[in-house]
Scaffold this active site. Structure first.
Site, PDB file in Angstrom:
ATOM      1  CG  PHE A  28      45.397  40.626  38.228  1.00 26.56           C
ATOM      2  CD1 PHE A  28      44.192  40.568  37.560  1.00 26.56           C
ATOM      3  CD2 PHE A  28      45.383  40.798  39.608  1.00 26.56           C
ATOM      4  CE1 PHE A  28      42.980  40.680  38.235  1.00 26.56           C
ATOM      5  CE2 PHE A  28      44.179  40.914  40.297  1.00 26.56           C
ATOM      6  CZ  PHE A  28      42.981  40.854  39.603  1.00 26.56           C
ATOM      7  NE  ARG A  50      54.874  56.438  35.991  1.00 25.59           N
ATOM      8  CZ  ARG A  50      55.955  57.195  36.119  1.00 25.59           C
ATOM      9  NH1 ARG A  50      57.170  56.627  36.060  1.00 25.59           N
ATOM     10  NH2 ARG A  50      55.843  58.500  36.318  1.00 25.59           N
ATOM     11  NE  ARG A  55      41.101  44.076  37.417  1.00 29.67           N
ATOM     12  CZ  ARG A  55      40.623  43.707  38.610  1.00 29.67           C
ATOM     13  NH1 ARG A  55      41.286  44.002  39.698  1.00 29.67           N
ATOM     14  NH2 ARG A  55      39.484  43.055  38.698  1.00 29.67           N
ATOM     15  CD  GLU A 111      29.876  37.803  36.316  1.00 27.70           C
ATOM     16  OE1 GLU A 111      29.772  37.645  37.554  1.00 27.70           O
ATOM     17  OE2 GLU A 111      30.638  37.111  35.611  1.00 27.70           O
ATOM     18  CD  GLU A 115      29.093  38.647  40.873  1.00 29.99           C
ATOM     19  OE1 GLU A 115      30.285  38.437  40.626  1.00 29.99           O
ATOM     20  OE2 GLU A 115      28.632  39.793  41.076  1.00 29.99           O
ATOM     21  N   GLY A 134      46.637  55.387  36.325  1.00 26.01           N
ATOM     22  CA  GLY A 134      48.054  55.538  36.619  1.00 26.01           C
ATOM     23  C   GLY A 134      48.785  54.215  36.716  1.00 26.01           C
ATOM     24  CD  GLU A 161      34.482  32.722  38.623  1.00 23.61           C
ATOM     25  OE1 GLU A 161      34.034  33.740  39.199  1.00 23.61           O
ATOM     26  OE2 GLU A 161      34.410  32.539  37.392  1.00 23.61           O
TER      27      GLU A 161
END
Length: 211
Positions: A28, A50, A55, A111, A115, A134, A161
């Site tokens: 990230f 901040r 990501r 996906e 998955e 936030g 992964e």
């Protein structure tokens, strides 16, 4: 009779961004933001600093079989749950990051196959939300995907992964029990399932109309 003073409605134009600087770049990115913004009672805030996690954005798909009336969930290890959960293996819906210039529905289908080993027939867009505004810019797009639950079984995921993903089928009543018992406690799955339970008939009607 005194009327309450109406408060203004703000937009991006009511923010002064004075600095963005990278602090860390890895799996990230962490960015330093410095800014001020308009106040509800008038004027401007002092300068605010901040750290924001960048990501990217993601899609999450609640897989549902309208014939068998079953959901297809997945279970996998999540390091973020290690510190606060009895078990860091979480029951989730399939999800993935949206790459640059990639269509959201393409991510849904990819996906679901990677998955859970299932093919999505039709998709219904539910909603999108900010996962934790936030501290991160990430927006999650929630969809409902029509699948044949009878084809869902086994362990899936991509080796490169480090994925080890178990398929979990559940009836509607079982899924509600998992919600009430706290067995489902991650935001995307909670939001998607609760949205579906409220809007199931709308989804079914849309799929029926497009048959």
């Amino acid at each position: 009779m005194n009327k309450l003073k109406p408060f203004p409605t703000f937009t991006k134009n009511d923010v002064k961004l004075t600095k963005t600087a990278p602090l860390y770049s890895g799996f990230f990115e962490l960015i330093d933001y410095q800014f001020s913004h308009r106040l509800f009672d008038g004027g401007w805030s002092s300068s605010v600093k901040r750290e924001v996690l960048e990501r990217g954005h993601a899609v999450a798909v609640l897989l549902f079989d309208p014939i068998l009336d079953e959901f297809v969930f997945i279970e996998q290890f999540r390091i973020g749950a290690y510190a606060t959960s009895e078990s860091p293996w979480l029951i989730e819906i399939v999800a993935g990051m949206i790459e640059k210039d990639e269509a959201i529905e393409e991510v849904c289908r990819r996906e679901a196959f990677e998955e859970a080993g299932v093919t999505i027939k039709r998709l219904h867009k539910a909603l999108s939300y900010l996962s934790s505004p936030g501290g991160t810019t990430e927006r999650i797009h929630i969809y409902v995907g029509e699948v044949d639950a009878s084809t869902a079984h086994g362990v899936h995921g991509l080796d490169h992964e480090s994925e080890d993903i178990l398929v979990r089928r559940a009836t509607k009543l079982e899924a509600i029990d998992w919600l009430n018992e706290g067995k489902i406690d991650n935001a995307a799955t909670l939001i998607a399932l609760q949205w579906f339970l409220i809007n199931e008939q709308k989804v079914r009607n849309t799929w029926h109309e497009n048959t």
